[in-house]
Design an enzyme around this catalytic site. Structure first.
Site, short mmCIF file in Angstrom:
data_model
loop_
_atom_site.label_atom_id
_atom_site.label_comp_id
_atom_site.label_asym_id
_atom_site.label_seq_id
_atom_site.Cartn_x
_atom_site.Cartn_y
_atom_site.Cartn_z
N ASP A 176 24.44 54.26 8.43
CA ASP A 176 23.51 55.27 7.44
C ASP A 176 22.56 54.18 7.02
O ASP A 176 22.18 53.23 7.14
CB ASP A 176 24.46 55.62 6.17
CG ASP A 176 25.28 54.58 5.61
OD1 ASP A 176 25.12 53.41 6.02
OD2 ASP A 176 26.33 54.88 4.90
N ASN A 212 35.13 57.52 -4.06
CA ASN A 212 35.33 59.06 -3.85
C ASN A 212 35.72 59.52 -2.50
O ASN A 212 35.61 60.93 -2.20
CB ASN A 212 34.09 59.88 -4.33
CG ASN A 212 32.79 59.69 -3.50
OD1 ASN A 212 32.92 58.81 -2.47
ND2 ASN A 212 31.90 60.16 -3.72
N GLU A 235 29.56 62.62 1.53
CA GLU A 235 30.04 62.85 0.35
C GLU A 235 31.08 63.99 0.39
O GLU A 235 31.16 64.62 1.36
CB GLU A 235 28.97 63.07 -0.75
CG GLU A 235 27.95 61.82 -0.88
CD GLU A 235 28.23 60.76 -1.56
OE1 GLU A 235 29.80 60.62 -1.55
OE2 GLU A 235 27.65 59.92 -2.14
#
Ligand code: PGA
Length: 246
Positions: A67, A136, A143
């Site tokens: 990324d 997370n 995400e």
């Protein structure tokens, strides 16, 4: 998934580097998927050290990074291009033409996603993909809520991710709001995955990864569907896993 438990960050870094070097010795033309973040820094230091000692060459290794931030100039020390140069590429014999990162400054980001997907298809995914895990459960910048079949795409970073990454910037306002990331499907298309997790603040994520449901709300759970994942992890990151099994 296979777990390798370590006692220290230096042990994690040594084991991860040895794992990577072993694969490069088996295949000098390895396609190596690379991650940024705090966790793999020690691994990259070990790779540099082993290179300097003449134990490994990266000359024919092709790299594909997960990324990159959108809109951060590559010259910015917090761009992932700068991170990779600083923490690995500049100190080894990786060839510039073999290094690939998504371009977070492309004029047309949709086209850039397609370009990166074509590249990933051309190399047939990573032979070995290095991964960290977000608090997370994100992998790359995928995400929570990202469909597992997603390919390279633009993401709006979760507030928790921007907060976690603010430690690398002078102020949280400087953390980009968007990133371009390899999708979960592209990550899963790797032949083999090496996930690194260290420290207490990853304990909830490790608990979810090993004990939670396989669900898009926790992107790393997609790894449970992959046939060849090794996790190098310390006892603090595993603390909730042990508590739950007692
Ligand atoms: P970290 O990041 O290695 O800096 O903890 C991991 C991630 O967010 O994927």
């Amino acid at each position: 998934m296979e777990l390798i438990k370590v006692e220290s960050y230096s042990e994690l870094s040594e084991i991860a580097a040895d794992f990577i070097i072993k694969r490069i010795k088996q295949n000098p033309h390895l396609v190596l998927g690379l991650a940024t973040g705090g966790t793999p820094k020690g691994t990259y230091q070990q790779l540099i050290q082993q290179y300097k000692q003449g134990n490994v060459s990266f000359q024919n290794v092709k790299t594909i990074n997960l990324d990159e931030y959108v809109g951060l100039p590559t010259s910015n020390p917090n761009s992932y291009r700068s991170y990779m140069n600083e923490n690995l590429f500049n100190h080894t014999d990786f060839q510039l033409s073999n290094i690939h990162l998504p371009n977070g400054n492309a004029l047309n980001m949709e086209e850039e996603c397609k370009r990166y997907d074509s590249l990933l298809e051309e190399v047939k995914g990573a032979d070995l993909q290095i991964l960290g895990i977000g608090r997370n459960g994100h992998i790359g910048f995928n995400e929570p809520g990202t469909p597992f079949q997603t390919k390279t795409h633009i993401v709006t970073l979760a507030d928790s991710t921007r907060k976690a990454n603010a430690r690398f910037f002078d102020h949280i306002d400087e953390v980009p709001t968007h990133a371009i990331t390899m999708g979960i499907q592209s990550i899963l298309s790797s032949d083999e995955i090496l996930l690194l997790a260290f420290g207490e603040d990853k304990s909830e994520a490790l608990y979810q990864l090993l004990n939670g449901a396989i669900h898009e709300d926790f992107p790393a759970s997609a790894l449970r569907t992959h046939k060849h994942v090794t996790i190098v992890v310390d006892s603090h990151a595993l603390s909730k896993v042990f508590i739950s099994s007692n």
